[in-house]
Design a protein around this motif. Sequence first.
Motif, PDB file in Angstrom:
ATOM      1  N   ILE A   1      15.140  11.224  -2.396  1.00  0.00           N
ATOM      2  CA  ILE A   1      13.781  11.597  -2.021  1.00  0.00           C
ATOM      3  C   ILE A   1      13.445  12.963  -2.619  1.00  0.00           C
ATOM      4  CG2 ILE A   1      12.298  12.161  -0.078  1.00  0.00           C
ATOM      5  CD1 ILE A   1      14.073  10.300   1.601  1.00  0.00           C
TER       6      ILE A   1
ATOM      7  N   PHE B   1       7.942   7.399   3.575  1.00  0.00           N
ATOM      8  CA  PHE B   1       6.719   7.795   4.264  1.00  0.00           C
ATOM      9  C   PHE B   1       6.125   6.691   5.124  1.00  0.00           C
ATOM     10  CE2 PHE B   1       7.150  10.909   0.911  1.00  0.00           C
ATOM     11  CZ  PHE B   1       7.019  12.062   1.659  1.00  0.00           C
TER      12      PHE B   1
ATOM     13  N   ASN C   1       0.817  -1.209   0.000  1.00  0.00           N
ATOM     14  CA  ASN C   1       0.000   0.000   0.000  1.00  0.00           C
ATOM     15  C   ASN C   1       0.853   1.261   0.000  1.00  0.00           C
ATOM     16  OD1 ASN C   1      -2.424   1.253  -0.051  1.00  0.00           O
ATOM     17  ND2 ASN C   1      -3.166   0.409   1.861  1.00  0.00           N
ATOM     18  N   TYR C   2       1.977   1.223   0.718  1.00  0.00           N
ATOM     19  CA  TYR C   2       2.874   2.379   0.753  1.00  0.00           C
ATOM     20  C   TYR C   2       3.868   2.354  -0.402  1.00  0.00           C
ATOM     21  CZ  TYR C   2       1.565   4.365   5.269  1.00  0.00           C
ATOM     22  OH  TYR C   2       0.904   4.991   6.287  1.00  0.00           O
ATOM     23  N   GLY C   3       3.845   1.297  -1.208  1.00  0.00           N
ATOM     24  CA  GLY C   3       4.790   1.187  -2.322  1.00  0.00           C
ATOM     25  C   GLY C   3       6.218   1.027  -1.867  1.00  0.00           C
TER      26      GLY C   3
ATOM     27  N   ASP D   1      -2.983  -3.600  -6.975  1.00  0.00           N
ATOM     28  CA  ASP D   1      -2.865  -3.100  -5.609  1.00  0.00           C
ATOM     29  C   ASP D   1      -1.591  -2.307  -5.361  1.00  0.00           C
ATOM     30  OD1 ASP D   1      -1.400  -5.328  -6.061  1.00  0.00           O
ATOM     31  OD2 ASP D   1      -2.034  -6.429  -4.290  1.00  0.00           O
ATOM     32  N   TYR D   2      -0.751  -2.189  -6.369  1.00  0.00           N
ATOM     33  CA  TYR D   2       0.519  -1.485  -6.159  1.00  0.00           C
ATOM     34  C   TYR D   2       0.604  -0.312  -7.129  1.00  0.00           C
ATOM     35  CZ  TYR D   2       5.627  -0.877  -6.721  1.00  0.00           C
ATOM     36  OH  TYR D   2       6.887  -0.364  -6.850  1.00  0.00           O
ATOM     37  N   LEU D   3       0.616   0.878  -6.579  1.00  0.00           N
ATOM     38  CA  LEU D   3       0.733   2.094  -7.391  1.00  0.00           C
ATOM     39  C   LEU D   3       2.215   2.374  -7.590  1.00  0.00           C
ATOM     40  CD1 LEU D   3      -0.917   4.661  -8.517  1.00  0.00           C
ATOM     41  CD2 LEU D   3      -0.147   5.731  -6.439  1.00  0.00           C
TER      42      LEU D   3
ATOM     43  N   ILE E   1      -2.075   4.325  -0.152  1.00  0.00           N
ATOM     44  CA  ILE E   1      -1.605   5.409   0.728  1.00  0.00           C
ATOM     45  C   ILE E   1      -0.430   6.136   0.092  1.00  0.00           C
ATOM     46  CG2 ILE E   1      -0.808   5.983   3.036  1.00  0.00           C
ATOM     47  CD1 ILE E   1      -2.168   3.482   4.024  1.00  0.00           C
ATOM     48  N   THR E   2       0.382   5.413  -0.670  1.00  0.00           N
ATOM     49  CA  THR E   2       1.549   6.055  -1.295  1.00  0.00           C
ATOM     50  C   THR E   2       1.133   7.217  -2.191  1.00  0.00           C
ATOM     51  OG1 THR E   2       3.514   5.645  -2.601  1.00  0.00           O
ATOM     52  CG2 THR E   2       1.589   4.383  -3.192  1.00  0.00           C
TER      53      THR E   2
ATOM     54  N   THR F   1       9.448  -0.766  -1.794  1.00  0.00           N
ATOM     55  CA  THR F   1      10.058  -1.783  -2.640  1.00  0.00           C
ATOM     56  C   THR F   1      11.490  -2.042  -2.186  1.00  0.00           C
ATOM     57  OG1 THR F   1      10.610  -0.022  -4.159  1.00  0.00           O
ATOM     58  CG2 THR F   1       8.697  -1.345  -4.699  1.00  0.00           C
TER      59      THR F   1
ATOM     60  N   GLU G   1      12.619  -0.105  -6.405  1.00  0.00           N
ATOM     61  CA  GLU G   1      12.299   0.073  -7.813  1.00  0.00           C
ATOM     62  C   GLU G   1      12.558   1.506  -8.243  1.00  0.00           C
ATOM     63  OE1 GLU G   1       8.377  -1.063  -8.875  1.00  0.00           O
ATOM     64  OE2 GLU G   1       8.472  -0.029 -10.783  1.00  0.00           O
TER      65      GLU G   1
ATOM     66  N   PHE H   1      11.623   7.776  -2.104  1.00  0.00           N
ATOM     67  CA  PHE H   1      10.473   8.650  -1.891  1.00  0.00           C
ATOM     68  C   PHE H   1       9.324   7.855  -1.277  1.00  0.00           C
ATOM     69  CE2 PHE H   1       6.607  10.786  -3.284  1.00  0.00           C
ATOM     70  CZ  PHE H   1       6.862  12.075  -2.878  1.00  0.00           C
ATOM     71  N   SER H   2       9.046   6.697  -1.852  1.00  0.00           N
ATOM     72  CA  SER H   2       7.963   5.876  -1.326  1.00  0.00           C
ATOM     73  C   SER H   2       8.358   5.232  -0.002  1.00  0.00           C
ATOM     74  CB  SER H   2       7.591   4.790  -2.333  1.00  0.00           C
ATOM     75  OG  SER H   2       7.155   5.369  -3.524  1.00  0.00           O
TER      76      SER H   2
ATOM     77  N   ARG I   1      10.689   7.946 -10.812  1.00  0.00           N
ATOM     78  CA  ARG I   1      10.031   7.303  -9.675  1.00  0.00           C
ATOM     79  C   ARG I   1      11.167   6.752  -8.803  1.00  0.00           C
ATOM     80  NH1 ARG I   1       9.468   3.168  -6.054  1.00  0.00           N
ATOM     81  NH2 ARG I   1       7.308   2.636  -5.661  1.00  0.00           N
TER      82      ARG I   1
ATOM     83  N   PHE J   1       1.451  11.006  -0.966  1.00  0.00           N
ATOM     84  CA  PHE J   1       2.686  11.789  -1.072  1.00  0.00           C
ATOM     85  C   PHE J   1       3.012  12.116  -2.524  1.00  0.00           C
ATOM     86  CE2 PHE J   1       2.569   8.806   2.411  1.00  0.00           C
ATOM     87  CZ  PHE J   1       2.418   9.715   3.439  1.00  0.00           C
ATOM     88  N   HIS J   2       2.696  11.188  -3.410  1.00  0.00           N
ATOM     89  CA  HIS J   2       2.863  11.495  -4.823  1.00  0.00           C
ATOM     90  C   HIS J   2       1.935  12.637  -5.236  1.00  0.00           C
ATOM     91  CE1 HIS J   2       4.889   7.538  -5.016  1.00  0.00           C
ATOM     92  NE2 HIS J   2       5.547   8.092  -6.013  1.00  0.00           N
TER      93      HIS J   2
END
Lengths: 376, 154
Positions: A374, A346, A222-224, B52-54, B103-104, A226, A319, A342-343, A338, B107-108
Amino acid sequence: MSEETIKKIILKEDEDYIINMGPQHPSTHGVLRLEVCLNGERVKYMIPHIGYIHRGMEKMAEFNTYKQVIHLTDRMDYLSAHINNEAVCLAVENALEVEVPERVKYIRAILDELSRIASHNLWWSAFGMDLGALTTFFYGMRDREKVLAIFEESFGSRLLHSFNTPGGLMHDVHPNFRKHTMEFVKYFRKKLPDYKNLLTDNVIFHNRTKGIGVMDKETAINYGVTGPSGRGSGFSCDIRKVAPYGIYEKVVFREILYREGDSFARYKVRMDEMEESLNILEQLVSDMPEEGGFTAKMKPVIKLPEGEYFQRVEAARGEFAVFIVSKGEKYPYRIKFRSPNFSNLFVLSKLAVGGIIADLVATCGSLDLVIPDIDR
Amino acid sequence: MEKNNKFTEFVANAVPYGTLSQGAQFPELTVPAGKIHEAAEALKNYEEQPFDYLVSLTAVDHLEKITMVYHLESTLTHTLIVLKADLEERDNAKIDTVSDLWITAEFHEREVFDLFGIHFNNHPDMRRLFLEDDYGFPLRKDFKDDVNIIEYSN
């Protein structure tokens, strides 16, 4: 005075006690400010503040040619500079449908893995130091120097070598590149048990990291989050496996996954990844062709056909992806980087809540943040 | 596209207002800006392969319009799709947030708000991320920086 008044006026229990960690704090490894609200020693909430070294790279890239953009990507995650370079190169090569020589793919992958080892090695050094084990820093720096020496011999620079260019490499590697890489693999294999004895099996270290900053798989996705941090929670996100690029399809290696999701699991992922990188290096160095040149034929001015291009690579921290929008000019119309950190940053504000402030340092260290990546 | 038949069918049912096309690299789904949250929710709850992964969320300023670009991956099958929405209005650019789904995105989206000046409705914390409050929106193509003048020289 009543008990309530004492609590309110003398102990100030109804007020938030806010501490700023950073912008210059040794455990943030760069200019990052964490606004921590404390109740005693426990963290109530944590807000990260970023932007101290925002350089507007995406804007700068719009005024630079594709070859120049590569030099900007170095300055994001400077510890996996080579891997970031490769993302832009691959995107340009895919857009122009250029086939790079097989030998270049091998050299790039070797450099990727060497960068990964150097990066994880520096992280290991600094992570130990964050938790009060100073010796790790000397061990780590000593061995990282060997990797940097290989870089220096071939490219003249040690950290930001910008050695990739669309179509191949800037110039050929040093004749001793192969030999020295092989020597390093043998050398580092012998040193890894020391790392294990010093930190991995250390009881104090276990107490500081086991069960600290637990992140489950859903949170990671969910928070990405990686890279090694995500894989410590069982999130299978190794781009080398899920979307192979370069030579990685031909290489035999396993994706390191741990399910615990705590700081120690993230630590273990990186330690195992260093060993896995050594295995990859061994395969690559022995299979690397001697002949075949170091670059494909490229036009001096690179103009991408109109369209959108997306390229993902596995950097040392997760990633890294580059998204290029081209209008047929020699400058990109828009570039989005990307960046993994950054991901990854948080999620820290979620992991910190409820823990003590010393654990925040451990969790922050285990996420392995590089701040310029970041801010970009 | 044959491989994606099931997906095409799903899109036709769940996102009838969207247009699906095969891009150079990935399938692209374009939806009206007002329907972005609905489409994103449908994609996230797609049973066959939940997206499910952005991976990335960004905007591109085409001058006549601003396009929001979302790269979504399904962690089950590792397929990637691109979700797009065009914003017609420049001065009052607005779109619904998707931060309640991923949730990510929170911030994006703050980054996009900071650099493009696109306001995200229902966002929990709509503050600028990198720059000062009175700074312009630098990634817009009509942005003029009086201090550091950079211009095309070709």
